[in-house]
Design a protein around this motif. Structure first.
Motif, short mmCIF file in Angstrom:
data_model
loop_
_atom_site.label_atom_id
_atom_site.label_comp_id
_atom_site.label_asym_id
_atom_site.label_seq_id
_atom_site.Cartn_x
_atom_site.Cartn_y
_atom_site.Cartn_z
N ILE A 29 -0.03 16.80 28.01
CA ILE A 29 -0.15 16.44 29.42
C ILE A 29 -0.16 17.75 30.20
CG2 ILE A 29 0.88 15.22 31.37
CD1 ILE A 29 2.28 13.40 29.40
N HIS A 30 -1.37 18.19 30.54
CA HIS A 30 -1.51 19.46 31.23
C HIS A 30 -2.38 19.27 32.44
CE1 HIS A 30 0.52 21.84 28.40
NE2 HIS A 30 -0.41 21.89 27.47
N SER A 60 9.39 7.61 21.04
CA SER A 60 8.66 8.11 22.22
C SER A 60 8.09 9.51 22.02
CB SER A 60 9.50 8.15 23.50
OG SER A 60 10.57 7.29 23.49
N TRP A 85 2.19 9.11 22.32
CA TRP A 85 1.64 8.05 23.14
C TRP A 85 0.42 7.49 22.43
CZ3 TRP A 85 1.93 7.83 29.04
CH2 TRP A 85 3.11 8.41 29.52
N VAL A 86 0.16 6.20 22.60
CA VAL A 86 -1.02 5.62 21.95
C VAL A 86 -2.14 5.45 22.96
CG1 VAL A 86 0.31 4.42 20.19
CG2 VAL A 86 -0.22 3.26 22.33
N ASP A 87 -3.36 5.67 22.48
CA ASP A 87 -4.55 5.40 23.27
C ASP A 87 -5.35 4.33 22.52
OD1 ASP A 87 -6.80 5.30 24.75
OD2 ASP A 87 -7.40 7.39 24.45
N LEU A 88 -5.41 3.14 23.10
CA LEU A 88 -6.09 2.03 22.42
C LEU A 88 -7.55 1.93 22.81
CD1 LEU A 88 -3.26 -0.66 22.78
CD2 LEU A 88 -3.76 0.79 20.81
N GLN A 89 -7.98 2.78 23.74
CA GLN A 89 -9.37 2.67 24.20
C GLN A 89 -10.31 3.54 23.38
OE1 GLN A 89 -9.70 2.99 28.52
NE2 GLN A 89 -7.55 2.39 28.69
N CYS A 90 -10.17 3.44 22.06
CA CYS A 90 -11.01 4.23 21.17
C CYS A 90 -11.38 3.33 20.00
CB CYS A 90 -10.28 5.44 20.61
SG CYS A 90 -9.18 6.22 21.78
N ARG A 139 -6.55 22.38 30.15
CA ARG A 139 -6.92 21.57 29.00
C ARG A 139 -8.01 22.20 28.16
NH1 ARG A 139 -6.96 16.43 26.83
NH2 ARG A 139 -9.17 16.11 26.77
N VAL A 172 6.13 6.53 17.48
CA VAL A 172 5.97 5.76 18.72
C VAL A 172 7.33 5.24 19.17
CG1 VAL A 172 5.00 3.67 19.75
CG2 VAL A 172 3.57 5.10 18.28
N TRP A 197 -1.34 10.41 20.62
CA TRP A 197 -1.36 11.68 21.37
C TRP A 197 0.03 12.26 21.54
CZ3 TRP A 197 -5.37 14.46 23.76
CH2 TRP A 197 -6.65 13.91 23.58
N SER A 198 0.07 13.59 21.54
CA SER A 198 1.33 14.26 21.81
C SER A 198 1.47 14.50 23.31
CB SER A 198 1.36 15.60 21.08
OG SER A 198 2.32 16.43 21.69
N PRO A 199 2.62 14.12 23.89
CA PRO A 199 2.81 14.33 25.33
C PRO A 199 2.82 15.81 25.72
CG PRO A 199 4.81 13.42 24.34
CD PRO A 199 3.75 13.39 23.29
#
Lengths: 194, 260
Positions: free
Chosen positions: B254-255, B235, B238-243, B260, B232, B249-251
């Motif tokens: 981003i597709h 960089s 990326w973190v997803d805290l809504q779980c 996807r 982190v 996550w790996s950037p």
């Protein structure tokens, strides 16, 4: 047909809005703890918000209401930006660094709930109207604000359907520059271009 | 006995003569060999030169052709990118300049153009991905070509070569393998084994959680946490805290939605 000074490109309102790639990336909806990552994230959010509002011709946002719209809420991923994070994003956009693309309306001290979204800044709208008047050779002509924003003649222009208050504010920039004069009462404002 | 002595003497004498003859013959042969090799080489150079001139356009515009040309050059030990910068390559020394001359500026220029785009894209996206980007992603972006000159037809192979051409600058751009993906690393920082392991694991699903690391790698909590914190901080994730549990996550994921 006068040339459009601000061609709207591919974002014609009739087509479906195409979300940016980040919109499908779950962590996009959590503000990142790493400052470097976060700064790039804020920029991307700004791009996303501006293109979304431009596509849907949104001129003001009410934060609470907007949170549940696709702008901030991806129902497929079941991710959404929290109230606090959304406020952070908008505040960033309102800053110099963020290009002053947001302007809070009323309220103070972090309680603001409604804001302007300047996917075009008032100066840019003023330019657009000014160039249209010039390109169509209508200097000296008197328009009502309604005619400019909703009239047949401007249907092809990007400023067609513009928020009335924003239009008024933009036109005042032309007035200040001495390029126009506004007169009349509240509901029947007229403007003459020089 | 005497005869044998004489024989020894004689044979010694004649042996020396024969040896001499052999040496002479050998050196003549060698000289002829060198000469013919030189002729072959110069003929070959001329042909290669001609080839690169005749097909310069094709080499520039057609990625498949270009890859084949590069492969051919590689097979015969010619580095089409070699310039005065890379004199150490294959010990060609002054020869490297010659190759650049022989092949003309065209081929070089092409790869340098690509290299410039690669550097631009890496810099643009560095904040987003911590300086690690998929080669395929770079290719997609170069082909889209928002910048000057519009889109270029490039292959992953071209990009790999272009990145290699940056080596003499000591810029720290490298192509590395991460699982099945080829990545360009634009920040000269070594990943430790744990970090590489995690980044590789991320490529499977797009994300990992600490408990996934505990279950699959038999790591201890503290170790897994430390690695994630490092990633982190760099960089790289990326973190997803809504779980239920924080997802990292790996950037590279981003597709656009259709990919996807």
């Amino acid at each position: 047909m006068p040339p459009d000074p601000y061609p709207s490109g591919t974002d014609a309102p009739s087509t479906d809005f195409r979300f940016i790639a980040h919109y499908n990336f779950p962590p996009f909806f959590t503000l990142q703890p790493n400052p470097l990552t976060r700064s790039s994230q804020l920029e991307t959010w700004s791009t996303h918000i501006l293109s979304y509002c431009r596509h849907h011709r949104i001129f003001t946002l009410t934060l609470i209401d907007a949170l549940s719209t696709p702008l901030f809420h991806n129902t497929i991923l079941k991710k959404k930006l929290s109230l606090n994070d959304a406020r952070t994003v908008l505040n960033w956009m309102a800053s110099k660094e963020g290009g002053e693309r947001i302007e809070w309306i009323g309220g103070k001290g972090g309680k603001e709930s409604k804001c302007w979204v300047f996917w075009r800044r008032p100066e840019e709208w003023a330019d657009a109207v000014g160039s249209w008047v010039e390109a169509t050779g209508q200097k000296g002509v008197v328009f009502t604000l309604y005619e400019l924003g909703q009239g047949e003649a401007t249907r092809s222009q990007e400023f067609y359907g513009i928020d009335r208050e924003l239009l008024h504010r933009s036109l005042q920039i032309l007035v200040k520059k001495g390029k126009a004069q506004i007169f009349g009462q509240e509901d029947q404002l007229g403007i003459k271009f020089f | 006995m005497a005869s044998s002595r004489r024989g020894v003497g004689l044979s010694a004498f004649s042996n020396a003569a024969i040896n001499n003859a052999y040496t002479n013959h050998g050196s003549t042969l060698r000289a002829a060999h060198v000469e013919s090799l030189q002729t072959q080489l110069s003929v070959f150079q001329q042909l290669l030169h001609q080839f690169s001139i005749t097909h310069g356009k094709g080499i520039r515009s057609n990625p498949t052709f270009r890859a084949e040309f590069a492969r051919m050059c590689n097979a015969i030990g010619v580095d089409p990118l070699a310039s005065s910068h890379t004199s150490k390559e294959g010990g060609k020394g002054t020869g490297s300049n010659m190759w650049a001359q022989v092949l003309g500026g065209n081929v070089n220029d092409f790869y340098f153009e690509v290299a410039v785009r690669v550097v631009q894209l890496c810099r643009e996206t560095r904040a987003e991905n911590g300086g690690m980007i998929e080669v395929a992603e770079i290719r997609r972006r170069i082909q889209k070509g928002k910048s000057i000159g519009g889109g270029m037809e490039v292959s992953d192979d071209d990009i790999g070569r272009a990145v290699k051409s940056l080596e003499p600058l000591g810029s720290g751009f490298t192509v590395m393998n991460l699982g099945k993906k080829q990545m360009i690393r634009s920040i000269p920082k070594e990943l430790n084994t744990d970090q590489s392991t995690v980044l590789e694991a991320i490529q499977v699903l797009g994300f990992v959680t600490v408990s996934m690391l505990l279950d699959n790698l038999n790591w201890e909590q503290a170790r897994a946490m430390a690695v994630m914190d490092d990633l982190v901080a760099d960089s790289l994730v990326w973190v997803d805290l809504q779980c239920d549990e924080t997802e990292y996550w790996s950037p590279t994921f981003i597709h656009d939605s259709d990919q996807r």
